[in-house]
Every structure is written in structure tokens, then in C-alpha cells.
Design a protein around this motif. Structure first.
Motif, short mmCIF file in Angstrom:
data_model
loop_
_atom_site.label_atom_id
_atom_site.label_comp_id
_atom_site.label_asym_id
_atom_site.label_seq_id
_atom_site.Cartn_x
_atom_site.Cartn_y
_atom_site.Cartn_z
N SER A 1 0.84 -1.20 0.00
CA SER A 1 0.00 0.00 0.00
C SER A 1 0.88 1.24 0.00
O SER A 1 2.06 1.20 0.38
CB SER A 1 -0.90 0.02 1.24
OG SER A 1 -0.14 0.25 2.41
N ALA B 1 0.61 3.74 1.99
CA ALA B 1 0.96 4.08 3.37
C ALA B 1 2.19 3.32 3.82
O ALA B 1 3.07 3.88 4.50
CB ALA B 1 -0.23 3.78 4.29
N GLN B 2 2.29 2.05 3.47
CA GLN B 2 3.46 1.27 3.83
C GLN B 2 4.71 1.81 3.14
O GLN B 2 5.79 1.86 3.74
CB GLN B 2 3.25 -0.20 3.46
CG GLN B 2 2.25 -0.92 4.34
CD GLN B 2 2.04 -2.37 3.91
OE1 GLN B 2 2.61 -2.82 2.93
NE2 GLN B 2 1.21 -3.08 4.65
N ARG C 1 5.32 4.90 2.28
CA ARG C 1 5.73 6.13 2.96
C ARG C 1 6.46 5.81 4.27
O ARG C 1 7.46 6.47 4.61
CB ARG C 1 4.50 7.02 3.21
CG ARG C 1 3.99 7.71 1.96
CD ARG C 1 2.93 8.75 2.28
NE ARG C 1 1.65 8.14 2.60
CZ ARG C 1 0.72 7.86 1.71
NH1 ARG C 1 0.91 8.14 0.43
NH2 ARG C 1 -0.44 7.32 2.07
N GLU C 2 5.96 4.84 4.99
CA GLU C 2 6.61 4.45 6.24
C GLU C 2 8.02 3.91 5.98
O GLU C 2 8.98 4.30 6.66
CB GLU C 2 5.79 3.38 6.95
CG GLU C 2 6.43 2.89 8.26
CD GLU C 2 5.68 1.74 8.90
OE1 GLU C 2 6.05 1.36 10.02
OE2 GLU C 2 4.73 1.22 8.28
#
Length: 307
Positions: A280, A282-283, A285-286
């Protein structure tokens, strides 16, 4: 950060094993778009991904990646690494087999060269001088920029480097072995000494121990229904001390478990960048935030001792 021509962008290699598997085409494109926007420029894949999935035959990851590279017109910006001989079968690193495998990868990736081409696993059925000559021929033909070894021992890597040096041929300049806070033998000790002495950059895989070091898996109950459940199970007991140390560093820094685990790898000698995959945006970006995270010497020492 150790320098290598294949390394570009932030200090993270995006793992492509999930493309066409746990991430479908749309999800994969979202991951790749986000990685590119955040400055990520190096992606790892293999002809064998994801042959182990029922109904798949291998090459699914390369196919999705090739579609993305073509649709976004970013091939020149990216550093693409792929691999052959995932199963380590005797004879599969012979020059003719490697050349044929590369043609398949190039077709799926929709490109006429790869930046980094790996022997996914070693094999002893083909003489080392033939293996070296086969990879060197692909470099001379302009189809491969650099050559890498994956899942190699120090003994075999050293022998291959010696053969290449004597022949004046292109040798392995990258090593991709497993390395994380829990599993360290494949990138420390003799093999790290060899890589540092011979200028081989390490781009290790399983940096998050199949997701265990994200902190999501702490008991058997946490594995139920998870795609990585079986892969993570082996870490539950042996990885407990490392996870406890991670908990402490996370509490003090405010960074996530994944970010701290990858930052620890980036701080180790001989490391060019760790590999990590995402399903994803979000992953992604992390994970990308880990590339700029600098841990204190105290935190590094704590994590190393716990592992």
C-alpha cells in the motif's frame, strides 16, 4: 552509504516479490507511483516471482513492473535488478541458460537492459569459469550493467570473484543475502569481511523478517489468517529479544518498528540499502522514511546486543 552504480535515490530498495501476488496490478501501481514520488529509484524483482502461488508460473512480478515502467515512461530514471535460478538447480547458471532467462526477463520488463542481474542461488553443476563468462558476456553485450550474487556463501563468492579477476571479466559487485536484526550470519563475519575487502556492496533481503519486525506478530494468534503467517512463525521465539529492544527504541524515538529495523541495517558496515516490500502507499511512505532515520550509537548498540 556504500556506493554502487546500481544504487540510486533513497537508501531503500523496493522489493517486487508482492507485485502480481499479494498486490494486484492496481495496488502495485499505487505502490510504485508512491515510491517514485518519494525519491525511490531502485526496485528488486526476479523471474521466479511468484511461481509458488497456485496458478502462477513465475514472471508475474516482472510483468507488472514492466507495465508500470512503460506506462509511466520512467525506465531511464530507475535501477532495476532481477534474478535467475531461484531454485538453485544444477546447470541453470550455464551461459546459454542464463542468456535465455535474461531474454525472458527483458521481455516481461519491457526494456532492453537491466541495471543489476543476479544469480538468485548458487549452483555447482556449472564450472565457475563458465558462470563468470556467461554473465560477463551479457555485460559486454550491453544487456546487463552490473552482476550480483544472491544467497551465496563467503567461500563461493570469494572463489567466483577470484575467477573473474583472473579472467579480466565482470565479477559480482553486489551480494543479496538475508539480513535483519534476528538473522545475521549471512551478512556478518567472514562474508562481510570479504565484501568490504573486495568492494562488494550488500543489498540484503528480509530486512523486516517477513514482517515480524513491524511488531504486528507477537503470538500464534497473530498469525492466523495472515499471508505471511508461516514465514513469520520461525521468528516468534528467537526474535523476542530483538522485538523487545525495538519496542524500547520506538518508544524513545517515535519512529515505527519497521523504520527502526531498517535504519539499523543501513547503519551496518558494507550495506548499500536494505530491501523491503509494500502492498500500500501508506506502507511505502513508512518504509521510505527509514532511509533518512539516523539512530544514536546507544540505540544501535542496544539493538545489536539484543539481536
Amino acid at each position: 552509504m556504500s556506493q554502487h552504480p546500481a544504487i540510486a535515490g533513497i537508501q531503500l530498495v523496493l522489493g517486487g516479490n508482492v507485485f502480481g501476488m499479494t498486490a494486484d496490478r492496481d495496488a502495485s501501481f499505487e505502490v510504485l507511483d508512491t515510491f517514485y514520488e518519494l525519491g525511490g529509484r531502485m526496485i528488486d524483482t526476479a523471474e521466479g516471482y511468484s511461481a509458488w502461488v497456485p496458478g502462477h508460473k513465475g514472471g508475474e512480478s516482472e510483468t507488472v513492473l514492466g507495465q508500470w515502467l512503460e506506462s509511466r515512461a520512467v525506465r531511464a530514471d530507475m535501477r532495476i535488478g532481477t534474478k535467475t535460478n531461484m531454485l538453485g538447480k544444477p546447470g541453470m547458471l550455464s551461459p546459454d541458460k542464463v542468456a535465455a532467462a535474461l531474454e525472458g526477463s527483458l521481455e516481461r520488463l519491457r526494456t532492453d537492459y537491466v541495471d543489476l542481474y543476479y544469480a538468485h542461488r548458487d549452483e555447482t553443476g556449472t564450472p565457475l569459469d563458465e558462470i563468470v563468462a556467461g554473465f560477463d558476456a551479457l555485460v559486454r553485450a550491453g544487456k546487463v550493467r552490473s552482476v550480483g550474487a544472491s544467497n551465496f556463501s563467503a567461500e563461493r563468492l570469494g572463489a567466483a570473484l577470484d575467477v573473474a579477476e583472473r579472467a579480466g571479466a565482470t565479477g559480482y559487485s553486489v551480494l543479496q543475502n538475508e539480513y535483519n536484526l534476528i538473522e545475521r550470519e549471512a551478512c556478518e563475519g567472514d562474508i562481510r569481511d570479504l565484501c568490504l575487502a573486495r568492494g562488494v556492496v550488500m543489498l540484503p533481503y528480509f530486512g523486516l523478517a517477513s514482517g515480524f519486525l513491524t511488531g504486528k506478530y507477537r503470538s500464534e494468534a497473530d498469525l492466523a489468517g495472515r499471508a505471511r503467517g508461516e514465514s513469520v512463525r520461525r521468528y516468534l521465539v528467537k526474535g523476542a529479544p530483538a522485538l523487545a529492544a525495538l519496542d524500547g527504541v520506538v518508544a524513545e524515538t517515535g519512529a515505527s518498528h519497521a523504520q527502526v529495523a531498517l535504519a539499523w541495517i543501513n547503519a551496518q558496515p558494507g550495506i548499500g540499502a536494505p530491501l523491503a516490500s509494500a502492498t500500500s502507499a501508506a506502507q511505502v511512505r513508512e518504509l521510505c522514511a527509514a532511509a533518512s532515520l539516523q539512530l544514536s550509537s546507544e540505540h544501535l548498540a542496544l539493538l545489536t546486543a539484543a539481536a
